[in-house]
Design a protein around this motif. Structure first.
Motif, short mmCIF file in Angstrom:
data_model
loop_
_atom_site.label_atom_id
_atom_site.label_comp_id
_atom_site.label_asym_id
_atom_site.label_seq_id
_atom_site.Cartn_x
_atom_site.Cartn_y
_atom_site.Cartn_z
N ASN A 283 -52.36 -40.09 21.51
CA ASN A 283 -53.75 -39.77 21.84
C ASN A 283 -54.32 -38.86 20.77
OD1 ASN A 283 -54.11 -41.01 24.63
ND2 ASN A 283 -52.29 -39.75 24.96
N ALA A 284 -54.09 -39.23 19.53
CA ALA A 284 -54.54 -38.41 18.42
C ALA A 284 -56.07 -38.32 18.42
CB ALA A 284 -54.06 -38.99 17.10
N PRO A 285 -56.60 -37.21 17.93
CA PRO A 285 -58.05 -37.04 17.90
C PRO A 285 -58.75 -38.12 17.08
CG PRO A 285 -56.92 -34.96 17.46
CD PRO A 285 -55.88 -36.04 17.41
N ALA A 286 -60.01 -38.35 17.40
CA ALA A 286 -60.82 -39.27 16.62
C ALA A 286 -61.04 -38.68 15.23
CB ALA A 286 -62.15 -39.53 17.31
N VAL A 287 -61.40 -39.53 14.28
CA VAL A 287 -61.55 -39.10 12.89
C VAL A 287 -62.40 -37.84 12.71
CG1 VAL A 287 -62.65 -39.78 10.71
CG2 VAL A 287 -61.01 -41.30 11.81
N PRO A 288 -63.57 -37.73 13.34
CA PRO A 288 -64.40 -36.54 13.11
C PRO A 288 -63.73 -35.24 13.51
CG PRO A 288 -65.70 -38.30 14.12
CD PRO A 288 -64.26 -38.71 14.21
N LYS A 289 -62.73 -35.29 14.37
CA LYS A 289 -62.09 -34.08 14.85
C LYS A 289 -60.82 -33.71 14.08
CE LYS A 289 -63.80 -34.62 19.58
NZ LYS A 289 -63.44 -34.71 21.03
N ILE A 290 -60.46 -34.53 13.08
CA ILE A 290 -59.25 -34.26 12.29
C ILE A 290 -59.65 -33.62 10.97
CG2 ILE A 290 -57.23 -35.26 11.17
CD1 ILE A 290 -57.30 -37.52 13.16
N THR A 291 -59.17 -32.42 10.74
CA THR A 291 -59.52 -31.71 9.51
C THR A 291 -58.69 -32.15 8.32
OG1 THR A 291 -57.99 -29.92 10.08
CG2 THR A 291 -60.28 -29.69 10.79
N GLY A 292 -57.49 -32.64 8.58
CA GLY A 292 -56.64 -33.07 7.49
C GLY A 292 -55.44 -33.86 8.00
N MET A 293 -54.96 -34.78 7.17
CA MET A 293 -53.83 -35.63 7.54
C MET A 293 -52.93 -35.75 6.31
SD MET A 293 -54.13 -39.39 9.28
CE MET A 293 -54.92 -38.78 10.77
N LYS A 294 -51.62 -35.60 6.52
CA LYS A 294 -50.66 -35.64 5.41
C LYS A 294 -49.76 -36.86 5.53
CE LYS A 294 -48.76 -31.83 4.02
NZ LYS A 294 -47.90 -30.60 3.99
N ALA A 295 -49.72 -37.67 4.47
CA ALA A 295 -48.86 -38.86 4.42
C ALA A 295 -47.69 -38.60 3.48
CB ALA A 295 -49.66 -40.07 3.94
N THR A 296 -46.50 -39.00 3.90
CA THR A 296 -45.28 -38.79 3.12
C THR A 296 -44.59 -40.12 2.88
OG1 THR A 296 -44.96 -36.61 4.13
CG2 THR A 296 -43.05 -37.60 3.04
N TRP A 344 -47.60 -40.25 8.93
CA TRP A 344 -48.83 -39.48 8.74
C TRP A 344 -48.84 -38.39 9.80
CZ3 TRP A 344 -53.78 -42.57 7.21
CH2 TRP A 344 -53.48 -43.46 6.17
N VAL A 345 -49.01 -37.16 9.36
CA VAL A 345 -48.92 -36.02 10.26
C VAL A 345 -50.25 -35.27 10.33
CG1 VAL A 345 -47.74 -33.83 10.71
CG2 VAL A 345 -46.46 -35.78 9.83
N ALA A 346 -50.65 -34.96 11.54
CA ALA A 346 -51.85 -34.15 11.77
C ALA A 346 -51.58 -33.29 12.99
CB ALA A 346 -53.06 -35.05 12.00
N LYS A 347 -52.48 -32.37 13.29
CA LYS A 347 -52.34 -31.56 14.49
C LYS A 347 -52.66 -32.41 15.71
CE LYS A 347 -53.24 -27.03 12.45
NZ LYS A 347 -54.11 -25.82 12.46
N GLY A 348 -51.73 -32.45 16.65
CA GLY A 348 -51.93 -33.24 17.85
C GLY A 348 -52.84 -32.54 18.83
N VAL A 356 -49.05 -39.21 13.80
CA VAL A 356 -50.20 -39.89 14.41
C VAL A 356 -50.43 -41.28 13.81
CG1 VAL A 356 -51.34 -37.72 15.00
CG2 VAL A 356 -51.80 -38.80 12.79
N SER A 357 -49.72 -41.62 12.73
CA SER A 357 -49.87 -42.93 12.11
C SER A 357 -48.75 -43.14 11.10
CB SER A 357 -51.24 -43.05 11.42
OG SER A 357 -51.46 -44.37 10.93
N ASN A 358 -48.80 -44.27 10.43
CA ASN A 358 -47.86 -44.56 9.34
C ASN A 358 -48.58 -45.40 8.29
OD1 ASN A 358 -47.04 -46.64 11.79
ND2 ASN A 358 -47.15 -47.69 9.81
N THR A 359 -48.12 -45.32 7.07
CA THR A 359 -48.73 -46.10 6.00
C THR A 359 -48.55 -47.58 6.26
OG1 THR A 359 -48.37 -44.35 4.38
CG2 THR A 359 -48.70 -46.58 3.53
#
Length: 392
Positions: A283-296, A344-348, A356-359
């Motif tokens: 139930n990750a936040p919608a795009v406007p509510k995500i300040t940053g996302m890190k992909a590894t 892909w990691v963001a604040k839940g 919250v996702s994967n490449t």
């Protein structure tokens, strides 16, 4: 001598998503119609033992599982390439993934072309500016202990993706679950299950150069061991729609792998072994509510070589491929094929880091990446794998 010990994988893959940008491909050494075979085991008593009902189903496809160790796994005839969830099988072949084989594995997919995503099929934000991928500092275990590489074989040769150790609610602190992309375990619409699927956490932990890796031991390349898939699930959408190019099924391009140690003899789980695992937020936040996302991930296509870990961090935008499918996340990132499946990691919702996702896909210009937004379909396969092993 390479021995094979029994590893039943009556895996059910419910969702194998389509991915077309950052995965793996054939190695130069193994390129061709069929990958090279593992050395034949010499012990005649060393047989693969699986339930008779599964063995009978495989025989219906013309596969003699008793000959798997002798190279039957290299048979990629259309009728023998299993694609149904009930037919997934992945016997452990010890030492198959030696340092050379791991080093030479490449990405399995091809990039998306810009004309395939005109943006007129749904809500799509402007193409993000490229974000230069940054090398993760050694040791990887200190900086991204949940990350690693997935190795597997397909008709084109040995391939590689990226993956993440995730928490298992049925086994708190003792998870054996890994998150990756659907296209890293199943070819999709025109193929079936990949074979010899294995996860290596903190691959090349010391960030050795490619030249030094040519002399490295297996313990240096895989310091936390090699973990084989004994069960996999991916989406029905990937299995029915997935393709190596374009973007079909990409909004459902995710998979969950349950693993077991190659060598056995340990009571420690994967999470205990690496010391960490990420929660998954469905139930990750919608795009406007995500300040940053890190992909590894471990990008393998030029200018990268797949041997070192990289990360990109950006504020996500939206990408829509089909109006009747979920909108994907998209970030600026220069990582290439091989990084597919990476987390892909963001604040839940609780404010803590979560997967919250994967490449999944990206363009041939390698300026951005897109990943599925995890929802009910992803949670269903995750829960099914967790419940499968809840009492074990």
């Amino acid at each position: 001598m390479r021995s094979i010990r029994p590893l039943l994988t009556a895996a059910s893959a419910v969702a194998a998503l389509t991915l077309t940008v950052t995965a793996c491909g054939p190695s130069e050494e193994n390129a061709g119609d069929k990958p090279s075979a593992p050395a034949t085991a010499q012990n005649p008593a060393d047989k693969i033992k699986i339930p008779e009902d599964l063995k009978d189903r495989l025989k219906e496809h013309g596969i003699d599982i008793d000959k798997w160790r002798d190279g039957e796994w290299k048979n990629w005839d259309h009728d023998k390439w299993l694609r149904e969830a009930k037919d997934f099988v992945n016997p452990i072949i010890e030492d198959l993934w030696d340092p050379d084989r791991m080093r030479d594995a490449e990405r399995p997919d091809k990039p998306v072309e810009e004309e395939d995503i005109s943006g007129d099929k749904g809500v799509t934000d402007p193409t993000p500016d490229p974000v230069r991928a940054k090398a993760v500092g050694a040791k990887y275990h200190d900086n991204a202990p949940e990350s690693g590489k997935v190795f597997f074989d397909g008709p084109e040769g040995s391939m590689v993706c990226s993956a993440t150790v995730v928490k298992d609610p049925a086994h708190p602190g003792k998870s054996n679950m890994v998150w990756t992309a659907g296209h890293c375990v199943h070819k999709g619409k025109k193929g079936g299950w990949y074979r010899n699927i294995a996860f290596v956490p903190s691959y090349n932990d010391a960030a050795l150069s490619t030249a030094d890796l040519e002399k490295a031991t297996r313990e240096q390349i895989a310091p936390y061991g090699v973990w084989w898939a004994d069960w996999v699930k991916t989406s029905d959408q990937w299995i029915s729609q997935g393709a190596s190019t374009g973007g079909a099924g990409a909004p459902y391009d995710f998979a969950v792998i349950h693993v077991t140690p190659e060598k056995g003899g340990t009571s420690k789980s994967l999470e205990e072994t690496v010391g960490s695992a990420l929660p998954v937020d469905f139930n990750a936040p919608a795009v406007p509510k995500i300040t940053g996302m890190k992909a590894t991930g471990y990008p393998a296509a030029p200018p990268f070589d797949g041997q070192r870990m990289f990360q990109c961090e950006d504020k996500p935008g939206r990408l829509s491929l089909e109006t009747n499918q979920p909108t994907m996340y998209r970030i600026g990132c220069t990582m290439t094929g091989g990084s597919s499946g990476g987390g892909w990691v963001a604040k839940g919702g609780d404010g803590k880091p979560a997967l919250v996702s994967n490449t999944s896909i990206g363009p041939s210009t390698a300026g951005w990446l897109a990943g599925p937004r995890l929802g009910p379909e992803a949670k269903a396969i995750f829960d099914e794998v967790s419940k499968k092993y809840a009492g074990q």
